[in-house]
Design an enzyme around this catalytic site. Structure first.
Site, PDB file in Angstrom:
ATOM      1  CG  ASP A 139     -41.405 -13.870   6.468  1.00 15.27           C
ATOM      2  OD1 ASP A 139     -40.693 -15.213   7.210  1.00 15.27           O
ATOM      3  OD2 ASP A 139     -42.373 -13.992   6.209  1.00 15.27           O
ATOM      4  CG  HIS A 140     -37.755 -16.742   4.253  1.00 13.78           C
ATOM      5  ND1 HIS A 140     -39.790 -16.819   4.633  1.00 13.78           N
ATOM      6  CD2 HIS A 140     -38.371 -16.094   2.467  1.00 13.78           C
ATOM      7  CE1 HIS A 140     -40.243 -16.288   3.530  1.00 13.78           C
ATOM      8  NE2 HIS A 140     -39.583 -16.663   2.474  1.00 13.78           N
ATOM      9  CG  ASN A 141     -34.175 -15.154   1.981  1.00 16.54           C
ATOM     10  OD1 ASN A 141     -33.525 -15.870   2.435  1.00 16.54           O
ATOM     11  ND2 ASN A 141     -35.290 -15.925   0.719  1.00 16.54           N
TER      12      ASN A 141
END
Length: 211
Positions: A139-141
């Protein structure tokens, strides 16, 4: 990719790596493996030529071909990567399946294996020489160090950090914000709700340390 690729390793992820390069219309010149019993055989019509340390083949890398290290064992993978960098002054290329999704602002290093249906989200930072099996979600980051392996179908939620050399089994869920320490191992099917220390092994739902 203009040059053909030599794949170092002919077992484990080597066959799916060939399929990945085929999916991107990249020519594979051949395989190199330390197992002499494989010499002269083929994988999907591509020959296993000889040993990864054979200078006769290595001299092609960087001039006429690229290289990809398709070895599951982390120690041997590191050895082959260091050999390529020191002897040939080249980094292995990424093997990214055409049906993987990588965000336009995700960052990738070198020599990563990214199989079909893998998703790497916005702002994610992936190091080098990692292995992402089929349908992994990052997922993001998320921040992932070098030489990390993540098993098929695992979900790494937002803002997770996975440090160098960690192994994540198949079907693992890692909740947002935790850290998986360097060299840690997470057993298949585990749900990780808290950070895992360096070289620790955890398993279960919720994942607990195995002594």
């Amino acid at each position: 990719m203009d040059k053909p690729v030599i794949i170092l390793g002919a077992k484990g992820i080597a066959h799916p790596a060939l399929e990945i390069f085929n999916s991107n219309q990249v020519i594979v010149y051949g395989f190199l493996d330390e197992d002499q019993s494989l010499y002269g055989t083929e994988i999907n019509n591509i020959p296993i030529l000889g040993n990864p340390e054979d200078e006769g083949f290595l001299k092609l890398i960087g001039k006429k071909t690229e290289a990809f290290v398709a070895v599951d064992d982390v120690k041997y993978r590191k050895f082959l990567v260091e050999m390529l960098v020191e002897n040939r002054k080249v980094q292995p290329v990424n093997a990214i399946h055409e049906r993987a999704y990588i965000s336009t602002d995700a960052a990738l290093g070198h020599g990563n294996f990214i199989n079909a249906k893998v998703t790497i989200g916005a702002g994610a930072k992936v190091g080098s020489h990692c292995i992402f099996h089929t349908a992994v979600i990052v997922d993001h980051n998320v921040v992932i160090g070098d030489f990390v392996q993540i098993g098929a179908g695992s979900i790494v939620n937002a803002d997770v950090t996975i440090e160098e050399g960690a192994f994540i089994g198949s079907g693992v869920t890692i909740v947002a914000g935790v850290t998986i320490g360097k060299g840690a191992r997470v057993g298949a099917g585990s749900v990780v709700i808290g950070s895992v220390g360096k070289n620790e092994t955890v398993f279960g739902n919720p994942a607990a340390k195995i002594k």
